[in-house]
Design a protein around this motif. Structure first.
Motif, PDB file in Angstrom:
ATOM      1  N   GLN A 152      -3.426  65.794  26.809  1.00 36.02           N
ATOM      2  CA  GLN A 152      -3.091  67.026  26.631  1.00 36.02           C
ATOM      3  C   GLN A 152      -1.341  66.194  27.451  1.00 36.02           C
ATOM      4  O   GLN A 152      -1.720  64.245  28.361  1.00 36.02           O
ATOM      5  CB  GLN A 152      -3.018  67.347  27.775  1.00 36.02           C
ATOM      6  CG  GLN A 152      -2.542  69.323  27.874  1.00 36.02           C
ATOM      7  CD  GLN A 152      -2.973  69.991  28.508  1.00 36.02           C
ATOM      8  OE1 GLN A 152      -3.196  70.343  29.637  1.00 36.02           O
ATOM      9  NE2 GLN A 152      -2.779  71.238  27.809  1.00 36.02           N
ATOM     10  N   THR A 153      -0.665  66.001  27.259  1.00 43.15           N
ATOM     11  CA  THR A 153       0.268  65.948  27.833  1.00 43.15           C
ATOM     12  C   THR A 153       1.617  66.621  27.743  1.00 43.15           C
ATOM     13  O   THR A 153       2.214  67.600  26.820  1.00 43.15           O
ATOM     14  CB  THR A 153       1.358  64.493  26.891  1.00 43.15           C
ATOM     15  OG1 THR A 153       0.045  63.578  26.319  1.00 43.15           O
ATOM     16  CG2 THR A 153       2.700  63.850  27.181  1.00 43.15           C
ATOM     17  N   GLY A 154       1.718  67.502  29.231  1.00 46.72           N
ATOM     18  CA  GLY A 154       2.725  68.603  29.586  1.00 46.72           C
ATOM     19  C   GLY A 154       1.647  69.808  28.171  1.00 46.72           C
ATOM     20  O   GLY A 154       0.416  69.715  29.176  1.00 46.72           O
ATOM     21  N   SER A 155       2.072  70.579  27.840  1.00 47.56           N
ATOM     22  CA  SER A 155       1.558  71.603  27.375  1.00 47.56           C
ATOM     23  C   SER A 155       1.356  71.736  25.610  1.00 47.56           C
ATOM     24  O   SER A 155       0.991  71.637  25.565  1.00 47.56           O
ATOM     25  CB  SER A 155       2.601  72.985  26.671  1.00 47.56           C
ATOM     26  OG  SER A 155       3.645  72.740  25.580  1.00 47.56           O
ATOM     27  N   VAL A 156       0.954  69.666  25.632  1.00 48.96           N
ATOM     28  CA  VAL A 156       0.749  69.262  24.190  1.00 48.96           C
ATOM     29  C   VAL A 156      -0.699  69.012  23.616  1.00 48.96           C
ATOM     30  O   VAL A 156      -0.439  68.003  25.183  1.00 48.96           O
ATOM     31  CB  VAL A 156       2.397  68.483  23.560  1.00 48.96           C
ATOM     32  CG1 VAL A 156       1.477  67.810  21.949  1.00 48.96           C
ATOM     33  CG2 VAL A 156       3.102  68.836  23.044  1.00 48.96           C
ATOM     34  N   ASP A 157      -1.413  69.540  23.120  1.00 47.28           N
ATOM     35  CA  ASP A 157      -2.909  68.875  23.131  1.00 47.28           C
ATOM     36  C   ASP A 157      -2.772  67.670  22.048  1.00 47.28           C
ATOM     37  O   ASP A 157      -2.144  67.834  20.966  1.00 47.28           O
ATOM     38  CB  ASP A 157      -4.153  70.325  22.578  1.00 47.28           C
ATOM     39  CG  ASP A 157      -4.007  70.994  24.208  1.00 47.28           C
ATOM     40  OD1 ASP A 157      -4.667  70.247  24.924  1.00 47.28           O
ATOM     41  OD2 ASP A 157      -4.523  71.812  23.471  1.00 47.28           O
ATOM     42  N   ASN A 158      -3.686  66.881  22.296  1.00 46.10           N
ATOM     43  CA  ASN A 158      -3.526  66.292  21.239  1.00 46.10           C
ATOM     44  C   ASN A 158      -5.140  64.573  21.495  1.00 46.10           C
ATOM     45  O   ASN A 158      -6.091  64.781  21.878  1.00 46.10           O
ATOM     46  CB  ASN A 158      -2.769  64.545  22.274  1.00 46.10           C
ATOM     47  CG  ASN A 158      -1.075  64.878  22.120  1.00 46.10           C
ATOM     48  OD1 ASN A 158      -0.730  64.124  20.957  1.00 46.10           O
ATOM     49  ND2 ASN A 158      -0.720  65.160  23.447  1.00 46.10           N
ATOM     50  N   ASP A 159      -5.115  65.030  19.589  1.00 50.14           N
ATOM     51  CA  ASP A 159      -6.206  64.633  19.587  1.00 50.14           C
ATOM     52  C   ASP A 159      -6.305  62.836  18.625  1.00 50.14           C
ATOM     53  O   ASP A 159      -5.195  63.301  17.860  1.00 50.14           O
ATOM     54  CB  ASP A 159      -7.229  65.350  17.961  1.00 50.14           C
ATOM     55  CG  ASP A 159      -8.817  64.855  18.126  1.00 50.14           C
ATOM     56  OD1 ASP A 159      -9.074  63.780  18.844  1.00 50.14           O
ATOM     57  OD2 ASP A 159      -8.902  65.333  16.933  1.00 50.14           O
ATOM     58  N   THR A 165     -15.396  50.607  13.662  1.00 52.12           N
ATOM     59  CA  THR A 165     -14.957  51.187  15.186  1.00 52.12           C
ATOM     60  C   THR A 165     -14.132  52.815  15.070  1.00 52.12           C
ATOM     61  O   THR A 165     -12.780  52.155  14.055  1.00 52.12           O
ATOM     62  CB  THR A 165     -15.804  49.962  16.257  1.00 52.12           C
ATOM     63  OG1 THR A 165     -16.040  50.772  17.236  1.00 52.12           O
ATOM     64  CG2 THR A 165     -14.115  49.554  16.439  1.00 52.12           C
ATOM     65  N   GLU A 166     -14.547  53.557  15.826  1.00 53.08           N
ATOM     66  CA  GLU A 166     -13.540  54.266  16.204  1.00 53.08           C
ATOM     67  C   GLU A 166     -13.685  55.126  16.943  1.00 53.08           C
ATOM     68  O   GLU A 166     -14.686  55.439  17.907  1.00 53.08           O
ATOM     69  CB  GLU A 166     -13.483  55.950  14.875  1.00 53.08           C
ATOM     70  CG  GLU A 166     -11.952  56.401  14.539  1.00 53.08           C
ATOM     71  CD  GLU A 166     -12.623  57.051  13.043  1.00 53.08           C
ATOM     72  OE1 GLU A 166     -11.932  57.075  11.649  1.00 53.08           O
ATOM     73  OE2 GLU A 166     -12.829  57.917  13.582  1.00 53.08           O
ATOM     74  N   LEU A 167     -12.354  55.078  17.945  1.00 55.63           N
ATOM     75  CA  LEU A 167     -12.454  55.767  19.595  1.00 55.63           C
ATOM     76  C   LEU A 167     -11.658  57.116  19.337  1.00 55.63           C
ATOM     77  O   LEU A 167     -10.657  56.637  18.448  1.00 55.63           O
ATOM     78  CB  LEU A 167     -11.745  54.391  19.867  1.00 55.63           C
ATOM     79  CG  LEU A 167     -11.348  55.789  21.828  1.00 55.63           C
ATOM     80  CD1 LEU A 167     -13.169  55.500  22.222  1.00 55.63           C
ATOM     81  CD2 LEU A 167     -10.049  54.660  22.519  1.00 55.63           C
ATOM     82  N   ASN A 168     -12.129  58.664  19.407  1.00 54.91           N
ATOM     83  CA  ASN A 168     -10.856  59.860  19.559  1.00 54.91           C
ATOM     84  C   ASN A 168     -11.273  60.093  21.055  1.00 54.91           C
ATOM     85  O   ASN A 168     -12.345  59.737  21.843  1.00 54.91           O
ATOM     86  CB  ASN A 168     -12.787  60.227  19.002  1.00 54.91           C
ATOM     87  CG  ASN A 168     -13.092  60.326  17.080  1.00 54.91           C
ATOM     88  OD1 ASN A 168     -12.269  61.126  16.518  1.00 54.91           O
ATOM     89  ND2 ASN A 168     -13.757  59.059  17.406  1.00 54.91           N
ATOM     90  N   HIS A 169     -10.261  60.443  21.034  1.00 55.44           N
ATOM     91  CA  HIS A 169      -9.355  60.679  22.764  1.00 55.44           C
ATOM     92  C   HIS A 169      -9.042  61.532  22.513  1.00 55.44           C
ATOM     93  O   HIS A 169      -7.968  61.719  21.458  1.00 55.44           O
ATOM     94  CB  HIS A 169      -9.512  59.129  23.220  1.00 55.44           C
ATOM     95  CG  HIS A 169      -8.902  59.841  25.044  1.00 55.44           C
ATOM     96  ND1 HIS A 169     -10.041  60.154  25.568  1.00 55.44           N
ATOM     97  CD2 HIS A 169      -7.332  59.665  25.215  1.00 55.44           C
ATOM     98  CE1 HIS A 169      -8.572  60.622  26.763  1.00 55.44           C
ATOM     99  NE2 HIS A 169      -8.032  59.437  26.591  1.00 55.44           N
ATOM    100  N   ARG A 170      -8.736  62.457  22.855  1.00 54.41           N
ATOM    101  CA  ARG A 170      -8.546  63.871  23.455  1.00 54.41           C
ATOM    102  C   ARG A 170      -7.485  64.030  25.053  1.00 54.41           C
ATOM    103  O   ARG A 170      -8.362  64.030  25.733  1.00 54.41           O
ATOM    104  CB  ARG A 170      -9.484  65.209  23.214  1.00 54.41           C
ATOM    105  CG  ARG A 170     -10.108  65.241  21.889  1.00 54.41           C
ATOM    106  CD  ARG A 170     -11.285  66.873  22.130  1.00 54.41           C
ATOM    107  NE  ARG A 170     -12.586  66.274  21.309  1.00 54.41           N
ATOM    108  CZ  ARG A 170     -13.173  67.119  21.675  1.00 54.41           C
ATOM    109  NH1 ARG A 170     -13.403  68.399  22.227  1.00 54.41           N
ATOM    110  NH2 ARG A 170     -14.081  67.184  20.285  1.00 54.41           N
TER     111      ARG A 170
END
Length: 727
Positions: free
Chosen positions: A372-379, A365-370
């Protein structure tokens, strides 16, 4: 900039194991590990995609020929048809592709990837919808083999509307091929039925025999999907995939002596007349996709693969392995050469039923979550897998004599010891991957944990009442990786990455046998525009511990044909170059496409093995220094095309000792060889096309392998004619 923003979106989409549900109202696409070719621009490691269009333009059915278009991938031919592929990545080793993570739709496909990873099963490459090859820090997402990289084969997706395809092909040596599928999506339900069937009489002639040397291979795939309606509070989908394949191939481990190869490369000795592989595979997987919101998605799959095979083949002559027998005949000729040719009688020819049953099953199983921390986008990607597999060997033998060139049955022996054993492995894996988008930079951080426990036991009697020996081992490792991509402008990007590599020891390894470990570095640049793209990547792998899973086909340097040998430290360095361009385009739509894949590799042992079977300065076997493939031609889209592919493979050492000072290398190297293939396609109308292809158009046959036992050729010039209809 616009392109950078678009690339950012592509990178995020490719990181998600399945696309956002809002984009798949009519189609659930194959599970991809990269995405399309443009998505490779932002990955902090080497990444290559062969699309469905790429595969269709050449109509290859041999995965070795397909992978020639990908730099950094090596192969050792064996039977000429790609039935038993030997694939390696960046010097990871090529023995039955046992050092790379092979997947179909994101699920491991080796019969027992942990306990016995040598992939005697391989899906029919002619039914592939696409191929993805991934290296670098992102490979920590796709274990267990993270030393070299991962290959994901895409199956045919369920069509968005009622549609299908039929492809029929015929050729020399009794070659026949049929590939067909039909599927549809109606409301919340979709289905697809597919078959790929291929057979040939073979290109080798068996002495004093009326049997052919070909194969008959059949694949069947069925998919059924249910998808929640768009108005549902919870967006989700289930997809069930069922597979069945079978193969009967009259293949052998026995090759030729060099003198016989020079006289007739397509000869086969009569004592291999009754050799035959017979296998069946059944597989089932159930995939679930759950979309919480536009930024969060959970992808899970439960899978089980069962593979049964019996390769009945000549194993020894007069108490000596067939590999050793051919080596002696090469060196001395005489009686052993006469025995192989059938001119001299021989006793005690042992044929083994290499009868094995494999089970591989698990849940991941795999969870994908996007976010944002401040101006940084995270995947962010967080995943886990529990996997167990086993191989059960029950391998009786038959003894024959060779009398006047014919095989005369003498006796049978039920199995004990190594021929009557059970090997199994339990593995727990977990991984965390984060892609952080900081301005023009994409930073990838990776962690992977593997815990592999393996066991093996052997019975001292055929009825399995008495256990004669037991072994167990454990490999546990936490791996890390870091990569970065700098998007310089709309066309250029720089990349760099480092990650720890891991390959578990096989299930018959003794307690304390460590896993293969390495630290892998790479750096390079990419250039991309509409009609031209380039990848130039340098790589360096520093192996703390190099292992080889021993087998009869590829014995270890210490002579063992079972278990795992740990030997020496090693280094592999090289350069990968990939170019794709349209070098000319006329006003009438006529185009001249060109694609180049080139790999330079230098690998050597840097520390003696404890038992001195491998020494500092030894080479790594079956690792070519130069490997290149060039495809070029003319095409008029939606009308016709004509392409030629030319590939070069350097001669390779077949064992570690090949280049030692004073070592006689006459029978320890393969030949340099160049292969040219051509294919021409004519579009009859929008739904129908016909094609002609010729493999090895210049009919150049060389010694492309000396394993399992003797010199082996590539396929000779072979012509085919085919027709494809879409409806």
């Amino acid at each position: 900039m616009y392109l950078q923003r678009r690339l950012l979106c592509c990178a995020i989409a490719s990181a998600m194991a399945a696309p956002a549900f809002a984009d798949q109202a009519n189609e659930l696409k194959p599970v991809q590990i990269i995405g399309d070719r443009q998505s490779t621009f932002s990955i902090s490691g080497s990444a290559h995609v062969l699309s469905n269009e790429d595969l269709e333009e050449k109509e290859n059915t041999d995965v070795h020929r397909m992978l020639r278009d990908v730099p950094g991938v090596y192969f050792q031919e064996e039977d000429g048809y790609g039935l038993r592929p030997n694939i390696g990545i960046r010097g990871s080793g090529r023995d039955r592709s046992s050092k790379i993570s092979l997947m179909e739709d994101g699920v491991l496909i080796a019969p027992a990837p942990y306990a016995a990873p040598a992939a005697y099963y391989f899906p029919s490459a002619g039914r592939f919808y696409g191929v993805e090859v991934l290296k670098g820090p992102d490979t920590l997402r796709y274990g267990p083999f993270t030393v070299g990289g991962s290959i994901n084969f895409l199956s045919t997706p369920i069509p968005a509307r009622a549609s299908g395809m039929v492809n029929v092909e015929g050729g020399e040596d009794g070659s026949q091929r049929a590939h067909a599928y039909y599927g549809a999506t109606e409301g919340q339900f979709g289905f697809m039925l597919e078959t790929h069937q291929q057979r040939a009489q073979g290109f080798k002639d068996i002495d004093r025999s009326n049997r052919d040397s070909g194969f008959d291979k059949r694949d069947y795939v069925a998919k059924l999907r249910w998808q929640a309606p768009e108005t549902a509070d919870i967006q989700q989908a289930f997809e069930l995939k069922l597979e069945h394949s079978s193969e009967v191939s009259d293949e052998t481990y026995l090759g030729l002596t060099d003198r016989d190869f020079e006289n007739d490369a397509n000869r086969r000795y009569g004592m291999s007349d009754i050799d035959q592989m017979d296998n069946d595979r059944d597989a089932v997987s159930l995939r679930h996709t759950l979309v919480f919101d536009e930024n969060t998605q959970l992808n899970s799959v439960v899978y089980r693969n069962e593979f049964n095979r019996n390769w009945y083949k000549l194993a020894s002559i007069g108490g000596q392995s067939i590999g050793g027998f051919v080596a002696d005949a090469n060196a001395n000729g005489g009686t052993k050469q006469a025995v192989l040719s059938g001119a001299a009688d021989a006793t005690d020819l042992v044929f083994k039923n290499n009868n094995r049953e494999y089970i591989s099953e698990g849940v991941q199983t795999e969870l994908n979550h996007r976010f944002q921390t401040g101006s940084v986008d995270n995947d962010l990607i967080v995943g886990a897998r529990y996997h167990q597999d086993e191989v059960d060997r029950y391998q009786p033998t038959d003894t024959f004599d060779q009398v006047n060139g014919s095989l005369v049955y003498q006796s049978s022996t039920l199995p004990t010891g190594g021929d009557n054993r059970l090997e199994n492995a339990d593995a727990v894996s977990a991984w965390i991957i984060d892609h952080a988008y900081v301005g023009d930079f994409i930073v990838t951080g990776s962690l992977r944990y593997e815990n592999v426990e393996s066991k093996s036991k052997r019975w001292g009697d055929p009825a399995r009442n008495t256990v004669s020996s037991r072994t167990e081992n454990r490999n546990e490792e936490l791996m890390a990786g870091l990569g970065a991509t700098w998007l310089l402008n709309d066309n250029w990007s720089l990349l760099a990455g480092v990650h720890q590599g891991f390959a578990p020891a096989g299930a018959s390894s003794q307690k304390g046998t460590d896993a293969e470990k390495s630290v892998n570095y790479e750096t390079g640049f990419r250039y991309w525009q509409e009609n031209f793209s380039a990848d130039v990547i340098a790589f360096y792998s520093d192996y703390e511990n190099t292992i080889q899973n021993c087998s009869i086909a590829n014995p270890c340097p210490n002579g063992n044909d079972f278990g795992t040998q740990s030997f020496g430290e090693s280094e592999v360095r090289g350069l990968e170059v990939g170019l794709s361009s349209v070098i000319w385009e006329g006003d009438t739509g006529l185009r001249a496409p060109v694609r180049l894949a080139y790999t330079y590799t230098d690998g050597e042992i840097t520390k003696d093995a404890d038992d001195l079977s491998v020494l500092e300065g030894d080479v790594l076997p079956y690792l070519p220094e130069h490997l290149a493939s060039l495809t070029f031609g003319l095409e008029k889209p939606a009308a016709w095309s004509a392409l030629m592919s030319v590939s070069h493979t350097d001669g390779m050492c077949i064992d570690n000792s090949c280049d030692r000072p004073g070592e006689v290398t006459t029978f320890k190297r393969t030949s340099d060889y160049v292969i040219a293939d051509i294919v021409a396609t004519y579009q009859v109308n929008s739904d129908m096309e016909v094609y002609v292809k010729v493999d090895n158009v210049f009919d150049d046959q060389e010694i492309v392998s000396r394993d399992p036992a003797g010199a082996r050729p590539n396929k000779p010039r072979t012509g085919y004619v085919g027709m494809k209809v879409h409806f």
